[in-house]
Motif scaffolding. Structure first.
Motif, PDB file in Angstrom:
ATOM      1  N   MET A   1       0.859  -1.174   0.000  1.00 11.73           N
ATOM      2  CA  MET A   1       0.000   0.000   0.000  1.00 11.73           C
ATOM      3  C   MET A   1       0.901   1.230   0.000  1.00 11.73           C
ATOM      4  SD  MET A   1      -2.584   1.033   3.202  1.00 11.73           S
ATOM      5  CE  MET A   1      -2.840  -0.645   3.573  1.00 11.73           C
ATOM      6  N   ASP A   2       0.580   2.196  -0.864  1.00 11.85           N
ATOM      7  CA  ASP A   2       1.386   3.418  -0.902  1.00 11.85           C
ATOM      8  C   ASP A   2       0.857   4.427   0.123  1.00 11.85           C
ATOM      9  OD1 ASP A   2      -0.793   4.799  -2.044  1.00 11.85           O
ATOM     10  OD2 ASP A   2       0.069   4.811  -4.049  1.00 11.85           O
ATOM     11  N   CYS A   3       1.570   5.525   0.261  1.00 10.41           N
ATOM     12  CA  CYS A   3       1.244   6.528   1.278  1.00 10.41           C
ATOM     13  C   CYS A   3      -0.144   7.122   1.070  1.00 10.41           C
ATOM     14  CB  CYS A   3       2.316   7.617   1.284  1.00 10.41           C
ATOM     15  SG  CYS A   3       2.097   8.815   2.620  1.00 10.41           S
ATOM     16  N   ASP A   4      -0.490   7.453  -0.162  1.00 11.53           N
ATOM     17  CA  ASP A   4      -1.799   8.051  -0.431  1.00 11.53           C
ATOM     18  C   ASP A   4      -2.934   7.109  -0.046  1.00 11.53           C
ATOM     19  OD1 ASP A   4      -0.632  10.386  -1.378  1.00 11.53           O
ATOM     20  OD2 ASP A   4      -0.732   9.765  -3.484  1.00 11.53           O
ATOM     21  N   GLU A   5      -2.786   5.835  -0.373  1.00  9.19           N
ATOM     22  CA  GLU A   5      -3.818   4.857  -0.014  1.00  9.19           C
ATOM     23  C   GLU A   5      -3.897   4.690   1.501  1.00  9.19           C
ATOM     24  OE1 GLU A   5      -5.063   0.179  -0.749  1.00  9.19           O
ATOM     25  OE2 GLU A   5      -3.296   0.985  -1.762  1.00  9.19           O
ATOM     26  N   PHE A   6      -2.743   4.663   2.162  1.00  8.38           N
ATOM     27  CA  PHE A   6      -2.698   4.540   3.622  1.00  8.38           C
ATOM     28  C   PHE A   6      -3.469   5.689   4.263  1.00  8.38           C
ATOM     29  CE2 PHE A   6      -1.115   4.769   7.880  1.00  8.38           C
ATOM     30  CZ  PHE A   6      -0.751   3.470   8.232  1.00  8.38           C
ATOM     31  N   ILE A   7      -3.149   6.916   3.849  1.00  8.83           N
ATOM     32  CA  ILE A   7      -3.805   8.096   4.424  1.00  8.83           C
ATOM     33  C   ILE A   7      -5.292   8.107   4.083  1.00  8.83           C
ATOM     34  CG2 ILE A   7      -3.886  10.633   4.407  1.00  8.83           C
ATOM     35  CD1 ILE A   7      -1.517   9.382   5.991  1.00  8.83           C
ATOM     36  N   ALA A   8      -5.657   7.678   2.888  1.00  7.25           N
ATOM     37  CA  ALA A   8      -7.077   7.612   2.513  1.00  7.25           C
ATOM     38  C   ALA A   8      -7.833   6.641   3.421  1.00  7.25           C
ATOM     39  CB  ALA A   8      -7.223   7.193   1.051  1.00  7.25           C
ATOM     40  N   ARG A   9      -7.205   5.515   3.753  1.00  3.89           N
ATOM     41  CA  ARG A   9      -7.853   4.553   4.662  1.00  3.89           C
ATOM     42  C   ARG A   9      -8.001   5.141   6.062  1.00  3.89           C
ATOM     43  NH1 ARG A   9      -5.842  -1.618   3.444  1.00  3.89           N
ATOM     44  NH2 ARG A   9      -6.247  -1.585   1.203  1.00  3.89           N
ATOM     45  N   VAL A  10      -6.948   5.807   6.533  1.00  2.00           N
ATOM     46  CA  VAL A  10      -7.033   6.450   7.855  1.00  2.00           C
ATOM     47  C   VAL A  10      -8.146   7.502   7.835  1.00  2.00           C
ATOM     48  CG1 VAL A  10      -5.836   7.954   9.507  1.00  2.00           C
ATOM     49  CG2 VAL A  10      -4.631   5.997   8.486  1.00  2.00           C
ATOM     50  N   ARG A  11      -8.193   8.290   6.788  1.00  2.79           N
ATOM     51  CA  ARG A  11      -9.214   9.340   6.685  1.00  2.79           C
ATOM     52  C   ARG A  11     -10.617   8.742   6.747  1.00  2.79           C
ATOM     53  NH1 ARG A  11     -10.318  13.804   1.888  1.00  2.79           N
ATOM     54  NH2 ARG A  11     -12.014  14.836   3.021  1.00  2.79           N
ATOM     55  N   GLU A  12     -10.826   7.658   6.021  1.00  2.00           N
ATOM     56  CA  GLU A  12     -12.135   7.013   6.016  1.00  2.00           C
ATOM     57  C   GLU A  12     -12.466   6.420   7.378  1.00  2.00           C
ATOM     58  OE1 GLU A  12     -14.102   3.088   3.994  1.00  2.00           O
ATOM     59  OE2 GLU A  12     -12.822   4.336   2.716  1.00  2.00           O
ATOM     60  N   ARG A  13     -11.532   5.693   7.959  1.00  2.00           N
ATOM     61  CA  ARG A  13     -11.776   5.059   9.268  1.00  2.00           C
ATOM     62  C   ARG A  13     -11.986   6.088  10.369  1.00  2.00           C
ATOM     63  NH1 ARG A  13      -7.425   0.344   8.305  1.00  2.00           N
ATOM     64  NH2 ARG A  13      -8.937  -1.224   7.679  1.00  2.00           N
ATOM     65  N   GLY A  14     -11.193   7.150  10.333  1.00  2.00           N
ATOM     66  CA  GLY A  14     -11.285   8.166  11.374  1.00  2.00           C
ATOM     67  C   GLY A  14     -12.331   9.224  11.114  1.00  2.00           C
ATOM     68  N   GLU A  15     -12.919   9.176   9.916  1.00  2.00           N
ATOM     69  CA  GLU A  15     -13.937  10.153   9.515  1.00  2.00           C
ATOM     70  C   GLU A  15     -13.413  11.584   9.619  1.00  2.00           C
ATOM     71  OE1 GLU A  15     -17.535   9.257  11.693  1.00  2.00           O
ATOM     72  OE2 GLU A  15     -17.478   7.161  11.058  1.00  2.00           O
ATOM     73  N   TYR A  16     -12.179  11.775   9.116  1.00  2.00           N
ATOM     74  CA  TYR A  16     -11.561  13.095   9.162  1.00  2.00           C
ATOM     75  C   TYR A  16     -12.052  13.952   8.006  1.00  2.00           C
ATOM     76  CZ  TYR A  16      -8.728  10.588  12.467  1.00  2.00           C
ATOM     77  OH  TYR A  16      -8.329   9.828  13.528  1.00  2.00           O
ATOM     78  N   ARG A  17     -12.025  15.255   8.220  1.00  2.00           N
ATOM     79  CA  ARG A  17     -12.531  16.210   7.219  1.00  2.00           C
ATOM     80  C   ARG A  17     -11.637  16.334   6.002  1.00  2.00           C
ATOM     81  NH1 ARG A  17     -13.731  18.871  12.227  1.00  2.00           N
ATOM     82  NH2 ARG A  17     -11.609  19.624  12.169  1.00  2.00           N
ATOM     83  N   SER A  18     -10.336  16.112   6.192  1.00  2.00           N
ATOM     84  CA  SER A  18      -9.413  16.342   5.076  1.00  2.00           C
ATOM     85  C   SER A  18      -8.266  15.334   5.113  1.00  2.00           C
ATOM     86  CB  SER A  18      -8.837  17.757   5.150  1.00  2.00           C
ATOM     87  OG  SER A  18      -7.951  17.872   6.251  1.00  2.00           O
ATOM     88  N   THR A  19      -7.594  15.246   3.993  1.00  2.00           N
ATOM     89  CA  THR A  19      -6.404  14.410   3.892  1.00  2.00           C
ATOM     90  C   THR A  19      -5.308  14.956   4.801  1.00  2.00           C
ATOM     91  OG1 THR A  19      -6.976  13.786   1.642  1.00  2.00           O
ATOM     92  CG2 THR A  19      -4.668  13.529   2.274  1.00  2.00           C
ATOM     93  N   ASP A  20      -5.183  16.271   4.875  1.00  2.00           N
ATOM     94  CA  ASP A  20      -4.170  16.876   5.746  1.00  2.00           C
ATOM     95  C   ASP A  20      -4.392  16.502   7.209  1.00  2.00           C
ATOM     96  OD1 ASP A  20      -2.910  18.039   3.580  1.00  2.00           O
ATOM     97  OD2 ASP A  20      -3.793  20.025   3.906  1.00  2.00           O
ATOM     98  N   GLU A  21      -5.653  16.512   7.647  1.00  2.00           N
ATOM     99  CA  GLU A  21      -5.960  16.132   9.029  1.00  2.00           C
ATOM    100  C   GLU A  21      -5.588  14.674   9.264  1.00  2.00           C
ATOM    101  OE1 GLU A  21      -9.636  16.206  12.258  1.00  2.00           O
ATOM    102  OE2 GLU A  21     -10.113  16.325  10.117  1.00  2.00           O
ATOM    103  N   ALA A  22      -5.942  13.798   8.332  1.00  2.00           N
ATOM    104  CA  ALA A  22      -5.606  12.377   8.462  1.00  2.00           C
ATOM    105  C   ALA A  22      -4.095  12.169   8.475  1.00  2.00           C
ATOM    106  CB  ALA A  22      -6.245  11.581   7.330  1.00  2.00           C
ATOM    107  N   GLN A  23      -3.365  12.922   7.664  1.00  2.00           N
ATOM    108  CA  GLN A  23      -1.907  12.829   7.611  1.00  2.00           C
ATOM    109  C   GLN A  23      -1.303  13.231   8.959  1.00  2.00           C
ATOM    110  OE1 GLN A  23       0.142  12.311   4.600  1.00  2.00           O
ATOM    111  NE2 GLN A  23       1.974  12.359   5.854  1.00  2.00           N
ATOM    112  N   LYS A  24      -1.768  14.347   9.514  1.00  2.00           N
ATOM    113  CA  LYS A  24      -1.233  14.821  10.795  1.00  2.00           C
ATOM    114  C   LYS A  24      -1.525  13.833  11.917  1.00  2.00           C
ATOM    115  CE  LYS A  24      -0.593  18.488  14.012  1.00  2.00           C
ATOM    116  NZ  LYS A  24      -0.168  17.561  15.025  1.00  2.00           N
TER     117      LYS A  24
END
Length: 130
Positions: A1-24
């Motif tokens: 899994m690449d970084c973008d996919e990893f962060i997208a999964r975190v964003r979905e699971r955590g229900e974050y508003r943005s990719t930047d929030e999920a990244q942080k």
């Protein structure tokens, strides 16, 4: 899994508003985990993570591992993210279940078995102590 996919999964699971929030959140949780595990564990886990996320585990400010339980882990995540401990628990789960997706079962089980009680559930594993 690449970084973008990893962060997208975190964003979905955590229900974050943005990719930047999920990244942080991801970086904060991994940095706290990096404080808890020894250098060998950090290097091993980082090698299985997409770049640049693994560096959060092994960053330049890394010191000797500290021994702390799950409640202190949540408190430290909360301090880094500015969240309440219950939200920090949610954040940690969103990130660490995604870590579990990127590490094979046997490797993850060995890694989690070296952590104290309570951590396994954050990786989507049954807690052997519970």
């Amino acid at each position: 899994m690449d970084c973008d996919e990893f962060i997208a999964r975190v964003r979905e699971r955590g229900e974050y508003r943005s990719t930047d929030e999920a990244q942080k959140i991801t970086e904060d949780v991994l940095e706290v985990l990096g404080q808890r595990i020894d250098a060998g564990q950090a290097e091993d886990l980082a090698s299985r993570m997409p770049d640049p996320l693994g560096r959060a585990l092994t960053g330049p400010g890394r010191r000797q591992p500290e021994e702390f339980g799950i409640e202190e882990f949540y408190r430290r995540v909360a301090d880094r993210t500015g969240a309440r401990p219950r939200t920090a628990q949610w954040d940690a789960g969103a990130v660490l279940t995604t870590v579990a997706d990127s590490v094979t079962g046997g490797e993850l089980d060995r890694f989690v078995s070296r952590l104290p009680a309570g951590y396994a559930v954050l990786f989507g594993r049954a807690d052997p102590a519970g």
